[in-house]
Design a protein around this motif. Structure first.
Motif, PDB file in Angstrom:
ATOM      1  N   ALA A   1       0.816  -1.222   0.000  1.00  0.00           N
ATOM      2  CA  ALA A   1       0.000   0.000   0.000  1.00  0.00           C
ATOM      3  C   ALA A   1       0.846   1.267   0.000  1.00  0.00           C
ATOM      4  CB  ALA A   1      -0.923   0.002   1.215  1.00  0.00           C
ATOM      5  N   PHE A   2       2.010   1.244   0.672  1.00  0.00           N
ATOM      6  CA  PHE A   2       2.776   2.471   0.849  1.00  0.00           C
ATOM      7  C   PHE A   2       4.129   2.449   0.153  1.00  0.00           C
ATOM      8  CE2 PHE A   2       0.111   1.962   4.693  1.00  0.00           C
ATOM      9  CZ  PHE A   2      -0.723   3.053   4.491  1.00  0.00           C
ATOM     10  N   SER A   3       4.507   1.325  -0.441  1.00  0.00           N
ATOM     11  CA  SER A   3       5.762   1.238  -1.184  1.00  0.00           C
ATOM     12  C   SER A   3       5.455   0.792  -2.604  1.00  0.00           C
ATOM     13  CB  SER A   3       6.727   0.251  -0.514  1.00  0.00           C
ATOM     14  OG  SER A   3       7.933   0.150  -1.240  1.00  0.00           O
ATOM     15  N   ASP A   4       5.897   1.553  -3.572  1.00  0.00           N
ATOM     16  CA  ASP A   4       5.503   1.316  -4.964  1.00  0.00           C
ATOM     17  C   ASP A   4       6.231   0.152  -5.623  1.00  0.00           C
ATOM     18  OD1 ASP A   4       3.793   3.452  -4.780  1.00  0.00           O
ATOM     19  OD2 ASP A   4       5.197   4.891  -5.654  1.00  0.00           O
ATOM     20  N   ARG A   5       7.259  -0.402  -4.985  1.00  0.00           N
ATOM     21  CA  ARG A   5       8.071  -1.394  -5.692  1.00  0.00           C
ATOM     22  C   ARG A   5       8.121  -2.769  -5.033  1.00  0.00           C
ATOM     23  NH1 ARG A   5      11.530   1.833  -2.802  1.00  0.00           N
ATOM     24  NH2 ARG A   5      13.306   0.849  -1.747  1.00  0.00           N
ATOM     25  N   PHE A   6       7.355  -2.984  -3.945  1.00  0.00           N
ATOM     26  CA  PHE A   6       7.458  -4.254  -3.234  1.00  0.00           C
ATOM     27  C   PHE A   6       6.118  -4.994  -3.195  1.00  0.00           C
ATOM     28  CE2 PHE A   6      11.263  -2.263  -1.308  1.00  0.00           C
ATOM     29  CZ  PHE A   6      12.160  -3.283  -1.531  1.00  0.00           C
ATOM     30  N   LEU A   7       6.225  -6.301  -2.951  1.00  0.00           N
ATOM     31  CA  LEU A   7       5.060  -7.163  -2.778  1.00  0.00           C
ATOM     32  C   LEU A   7       4.442  -6.909  -1.411  1.00  0.00           C
ATOM     33  CD1 LEU A   7       3.407  -9.650  -3.842  1.00  0.00           C
ATOM     34  CD2 LEU A   7       5.103 -11.089  -2.697  1.00  0.00           C
ATOM     35  N   GLY A   8       3.107  -7.037  -1.323  1.00  0.00           N
ATOM     36  CA  GLY A   8       2.427  -6.904  -0.043  1.00  0.00           C
ATOM     37  C   GLY A   8       2.109  -8.251   0.584  1.00  0.00           C
ATOM     38  N   ARG A   9       1.289  -9.038  -0.081  1.00  0.00           N
ATOM     39  CA  ARG A   9       0.966 -10.387   0.370  1.00  0.00           C
ATOM     40  C   ARG A   9       1.167 -11.367  -0.766  1.00  0.00           C
ATOM     41  NH1 ARG A   9      -4.715  -9.817   3.822  1.00  0.00           N
ATOM     42  NH2 ARG A   9      -3.938  -8.361   5.381  1.00  0.00           N
ATOM     43  N   PRO A  10       1.489 -12.613  -0.430  1.00  0.00           N
ATOM     44  CA  PRO A  10       1.671 -13.156   0.911  1.00  0.00           C
ATOM     45  C   PRO A  10       3.015 -12.765   1.520  1.00  0.00           C
ATOM     46  CG  PRO A  10       2.179 -14.820  -0.715  1.00  0.00           C
ATOM     47  CD  PRO A  10       1.680 -13.628  -1.484  1.00  0.00           C
TER      48      PRO A  10
ATOM     49  N   TRP B   1      22.840 -16.822  10.032  1.00  0.00           N
ATOM     50  CA  TRP B   1      23.274 -16.189   8.780  1.00  0.00           C
ATOM     51  C   TRP B   1      22.353 -16.647   7.652  1.00  0.00           C
ATOM     52  CZ3 TRP B   1      24.833 -18.259   4.102  1.00  0.00           C
ATOM     53  CH2 TRP B   1      25.405 -17.355   3.191  1.00  0.00           C
ATOM     54  N   GLY B   2      22.132 -15.778   6.677  1.00  0.00           N
ATOM     55  CA  GLY B   2      21.331 -16.156   5.519  1.00  0.00           C
ATOM     56  C   GLY B   2      21.376 -15.093   4.451  1.00  0.00           C
ATOM     57  N   SER B   3      20.937 -15.466   3.254  1.00  0.00           N
ATOM     58  CA  SER B   3      20.938 -14.551   2.114  1.00  0.00           C
ATOM     59  C   SER B   3      19.791 -14.904   1.183  1.00  0.00           C
ATOM     60  CB  SER B   3      22.275 -14.644   1.365  1.00  0.00           C
ATOM     61  OG  SER B   3      22.298 -13.760   0.271  1.00  0.00           O
ATOM     62  N   GLY B   4      19.178 -13.883   0.599  1.00  0.00           N
ATOM     63  CA  GLY B   4      18.074 -14.126  -0.326  1.00  0.00           C
ATOM     64  C   GLY B   4      17.555 -12.826  -0.897  1.00  0.00           C
ATOM     65  N   PRO B   5      16.659 -12.889  -1.878  1.00  0.00           N
ATOM     66  CA  PRO B   5      16.132 -11.676  -2.508  1.00  0.00           C
ATOM     67  C   PRO B   5      15.116 -10.971  -1.625  1.00  0.00           C
ATOM     68  CG  PRO B   5      15.120 -13.619  -3.480  1.00  0.00           C
ATOM     69  CD  PRO B   5      16.160 -14.113  -2.529  1.00  0.00           C
ATOM     70  N   ALA B   6      15.165  -9.641  -1.624  1.00  0.00           N
ATOM     71  CA  ALA B   6      14.207  -8.830  -0.866  1.00  0.00           C
ATOM     72  C   ALA B   6      12.900  -8.752  -1.644  1.00  0.00           C
ATOM     73  CB  ALA B   6      14.770  -7.438  -0.620  1.00  0.00           C
ATOM     74  N   THR B   7      11.832  -9.247  -1.051  1.00  0.00           N
ATOM     75  CA  THR B   7      10.534  -9.295  -1.729  1.00  0.00           C
ATOM     76  C   THR B   7       9.530  -8.296  -1.167  1.00  0.00           C
ATOM     77  OG1 THR B   7       9.919 -11.097  -0.233  1.00  0.00           O
ATOM     78  CG2 THR B   7      10.772 -11.710  -2.408  1.00  0.00           C
ATOM     79  N   HIS B   8       9.751  -7.846   0.075  1.00  0.00           N
ATOM     80  CA  HIS B   8       8.810  -6.959   0.745  1.00  0.00           C
ATOM     81  C   HIS B   8       9.522  -5.724   1.280  1.00  0.00           C
ATOM     82  CE1 HIS B   8       6.634 -10.712   0.555  1.00  0.00           C
ATOM     83  NE2 HIS B   8       5.526 -10.132   0.971  1.00  0.00           N
ATOM     84  N   ALA B   9       8.729  -4.756   1.692  1.00  0.00           N
ATOM     85  CA  ALA B   9       9.276  -3.465   2.102  1.00  0.00           C
ATOM     86  C   ALA B   9       9.894  -3.487   3.493  1.00  0.00           C
ATOM     87  CB  ALA B   9       8.182  -2.396   2.047  1.00  0.00           C
ATOM     88  N   VAL B  10       9.511  -4.448   4.337  1.00  0.00           N
ATOM     89  CA  VAL B  10       9.967  -4.466   5.721  1.00  0.00           C
ATOM     90  C   VAL B  10      10.441  -5.879   6.081  1.00  0.00           C
ATOM     91  CG1 VAL B  10       9.338  -4.056   8.140  1.00  0.00           C
ATOM     92  CG2 VAL B  10       8.338  -2.649   6.341  1.00  0.00           C
ATOM     93  N   ALA B  11      11.598  -5.949   6.779  1.00  0.00           N
ATOM     94  CA  ALA B  11      12.084  -7.197   7.349  1.00  0.00           C
ATOM     95  C   ALA B  11      11.767  -7.205   8.839  1.00  0.00           C
ATOM     96  CB  ALA B  11      13.578  -7.348   7.132  1.00  0.00           C
ATOM     97  N   GLU B  12      11.368  -8.368   9.336  1.00  0.00           N
ATOM     98  CA  GLU B  12      10.969  -8.489  10.744  1.00  0.00           C
ATOM     99  C   GLU B  12      11.649  -9.718  11.342  1.00  0.00           C
ATOM    100  OE1 GLU B  12       6.813  -7.333  11.969  1.00  0.00           O
ATOM    101  OE2 GLU B  12       6.720  -9.495  12.333  1.00  0.00           O
ATOM    102  N   ILE B  13      12.427  -9.502  12.406  1.00  0.00           N
ATOM    103  CA  ILE B  13      13.190 -10.583  13.048  1.00  0.00           C
ATOM    104  C   ILE B  13      12.959 -10.517  14.549  1.00  0.00           C
ATOM    105  CG2 ILE B  13      15.487 -11.569  13.443  1.00  0.00           C
ATOM    106  CD1 ILE B  13      16.390 -10.190  10.849  1.00  0.00           C
TER     107      ILE B  13
END
Length: 294
Positions: A113-122, A146-158
């Motif tokens: 909804a607030f970022s024009d370039r990222f996926l929202g759901r799922p 440790w880990g690595s992967g493509p960024a699919t969403h606007a926010v990371a949560e750990i």
């Protein structure tokens, strides 16, 4: 009686025939099941609607009551299937695919909804894997996860839990976008003799969609000959909840800059972040990464 030329009578009969023919054609409705040439324009608040005999609108396109322009696909039972626009925000024009749940329909696929370039759901998992130093006695920072992967969403949560013995410990979380420098997302102290919980939410500032990002969770003891252990409770990528969480857009090279760097042609030949890296580099993994059989 005056003589009437025969050709005049013939002309009158032909005229009457043509009038009858034209009158008949005027009462015939032309077929409206084809548009062979030209466009149909729906504007100035209008909508094009297709509906079932029961009155359920299964397709609508045009201006909504809210004022934006949208597209609606509904199932025959009236539940939403796909929508573009007609959102809480007038200008976000989100794309949503809806569940078939009649009582509580939910978007199961949508953009942010607030970022024009990222996926929202799922929402998708963020790759973090334990190392053999998930528990360590050292006083220098050691990789616990440790880990690595493509960024699919606007926010990371750990979310992390850390237990430290006498003297306490410290934890540091870093992210490193492919081609960029490592950024410290969080660094904090852990009290001795108890579990320290930390919930980390990090917008993906200056990261493109599908750009590879490397994550590292490190910990250390404040005193020698002690133990510190860090456990991962959850790690995922999610959509934004508020406008404040929308990440910064990265600085993108201009056409002239890319052409100068490549020495050839326009920027159209530039590879996207998702094309420059397909798999994580094993040489970047910290030594002692645990295997699945450990």
């Amino acid at each position: 009686m005056a003589a009437i030329p025969l050709d005049l009578l013939d002309r009158i009969r032909e005229l009457e025939r043509r009038v009858r023919e034209l009158s008949g054609r005027a009462n015939i409705r032309p077929a409206l099941d084809q548009i062979l040439h030209g466009d149909i324009v729906i504007g100035e608040g209008g909508q094009l609607i297709a509906q079932t005999p029961e009155g359920v609108a299964t397709f609508k396109v045009g201006q909504t009551a809210q004022g934006d322009w949208g597209l609606f696909l509904r199932r025959a039972n009236g539940t939403r299937a796909l929508t573009v626009g007609d959102d809480i925000l007038e200008d976000d024009q989100m794309i949503r695919i809806w569940s078939r749940d009649k009582e509580r329909p939910t978007p199961i696929l949508m953009d942010d909804a607030f970022s024009d370039r990222f996926l929202g759901r799922p929402m998708l998992p963020l790759q973090l894997h334990p190392t053999e130093r998930q528990n360590t006695a050292l006083t220098t920072y050691q990789p616990a996860w440790w880990g690595s992967g493509p960024a699919t969403h606007a926010v990371a949560e750990i979310e992390l839990y850390t237990y430290a013995n006498t003297g306490g410990g410290q934890v540091k979380v870093t992210m490193k976008p492919e081609g960029g420098t490592a950024i410290t997302v969080a660094e904090y102290d852990c009290a001795p003799g108890t579990w320290t919980n930390r919930f980390i939410q990090q917008p993906m500032h200056d990261v493109e969609f599908m750009q590879w990002v490397e994550w590292t969770v490190e910990h250390r003891n404040k005193e020698p000959n002690r133990d510190v252990e860090t456990r991962l409770y959850s790690a995922l990528y999610r959509h934004t909840y508020t406008p404040d969480e929308a990440p910064r857009v990265p600085t993108r090279p201009t056409t002239a800059t890319v052409a100068a760097q490549q020495g050839t042609g326009p920027a159209a030949t530039e590879a996207s972040p998702s094309e420059t890296r397909r798999r994580p580099d094993p040489e970047r993994a910290p030594l002692g990464l645990r295997t699945i059989d450990d």
